[in-house]
Design an enzyme around this catalytic site. Sequence first.
Site, mmCIF file in Angstrom:
data_model
loop_
_atom_site.group_PDB
_atom_site.id
_atom_site.type_symbol
_atom_site.label_atom_id
_atom_site.label_comp_id
_atom_site.label_asym_id
_atom_site.label_seq_id
_atom_site.Cartn_x
_atom_site.Cartn_y
_atom_site.Cartn_z
ATOM 1 N N LEU A 54 -10.111 -8.103 -12.420
ATOM 2 C CA LEU A 54 -11.525 -7.790 -12.184
ATOM 3 C C LEU A 54 -12.344 -8.177 -13.414
ATOM 4 O O LEU A 54 -11.968 -7.852 -14.545
ATOM 5 C CB LEU A 54 -11.676 -6.297 -11.896
ATOM 6 C CG LEU A 54 -11.070 -5.827 -10.573
ATOM 7 C CD1 LEU A 54 -10.943 -4.311 -10.550
ATOM 8 C CD2 LEU A 54 -11.895 -6.323 -9.380
ATOM 9 N N HIS A 75 0.452 0.519 -13.225
ATOM 10 C CA HIS A 75 1.264 -0.668 -13.517
ATOM 11 C C HIS A 75 2.715 -0.229 -13.683
ATOM 12 O O HIS A 75 2.985 0.750 -14.384
ATOM 13 C CB HIS A 75 0.753 -1.352 -14.796
ATOM 14 C CG HIS A 75 1.487 -2.616 -15.092
ATOM 15 N ND1 HIS A 75 1.508 -3.691 -14.221
ATOM 16 C CD2 HIS A 75 2.269 -2.981 -16.141
ATOM 17 C CE1 HIS A 75 2.254 -4.657 -14.722
ATOM 18 N NE2 HIS A 75 2.730 -4.248 -15.890
ATOM 19 N N GLY A 89 0.790 -1.233 0.000
ATOM 20 C CA GLY A 89 0.000 0.000 0.000
ATOM 21 C C GLY A 89 0.820 1.280 0.000
ATOM 22 O O GLY A 89 0.352 2.315 0.472
ATOM 23 N N SER A 90 2.024 1.243 -0.592
ATOM 24 C CA SER A 90 2.812 2.491 -0.628
ATOM 25 C C SER A 90 2.166 3.511 -1.574
ATOM 26 O O SER A 90 2.238 4.720 -1.315
ATOM 27 C CB SER A 90 4.268 2.219 -1.011
ATOM 28 O OG SER A 90 4.377 1.811 -2.351
ATOM 29 N N ASN A 106 -5.966 2.177 -12.873
ATOM 30 C CA ASN A 106 -4.940 1.242 -12.402
ATOM 31 C C ASN A 106 -3.546 1.808 -12.638
ATOM 32 O O ASN A 106 -3.337 2.573 -13.585
ATOM 33 C CB ASN A 106 -5.066 -0.088 -13.168
ATOM 34 C CG ASN A 106 -4.073 -1.147 -12.685
ATOM 35 O OD1 ASN A 106 -3.881 -1.325 -11.474
ATOM 36 N ND2 ASN A 106 -3.428 -1.828 -13.623
#
Length: 199
Positions: A93, A109, A12-13, A107
């Site tokens: 998802l 990436h 979770g950075s 998102n």
Amino acid sequence: MTRLVVLVSGNGSNLQAILDACRSGALPAEVAAVISNKSDAYGLERAKLAGLPALALPKRKEIDRHDYDRALAEQVAAFQPDWIVLAGWLRLLSLEFLGRFAGRVVNIHPALPGTFPGLDAIERAFAAWQRGAIDHSGVMIHLVPDEGIDSGPVLAQERVDFLPGDTLESFAQRMHALEHRLYVETLHCLITQVQSCER
Ligand code: GAR
């Protein structure tokens, strides 16, 4: 205030960068909730430390993928988000979820469009550099319209060059630093309705 629901699977950075930017006012938004498919994701601790709802929704084996995604969508929708922010969400998802939030799922990436989709993109890019196949990688942020893996309309991308003497750690550190800056900048751009977020 623009409402974000952030989905995480691990450390979770990127979530932390978003939380910090919301708190400082750099990002005119609030994180309404953080949801993880992993009960032990450190991202959930970060949310709790920030005083936010932190929900674990692990996928049990006996639950069908589409049922899981419908249940996840219910949880997310309950927080009435404007944007759903995938920040190290490492589950594909399905349209059961995406159809409910069309055009509102973002998102990040750690690779450039069309390269190294899926898990461990940083490690795979580093290995490719070591064997002389590439001299740079990068970070992208994109909308998630369908079930493609780390693909969709690109909102922002920035390259990261390999440097002489790079180790996996030094390269990963530059990549993560860029991720944290670029995600906040891109969300700012989305939230403030600038036409194109690509520079
Ligand atoms: C980040 O590098 C993110 O780009 C990546 O997972 C990491 C999560 O780190 N996402 C993907 O690989 C998506 N395919 P974080 O939990 O510290 O934000």
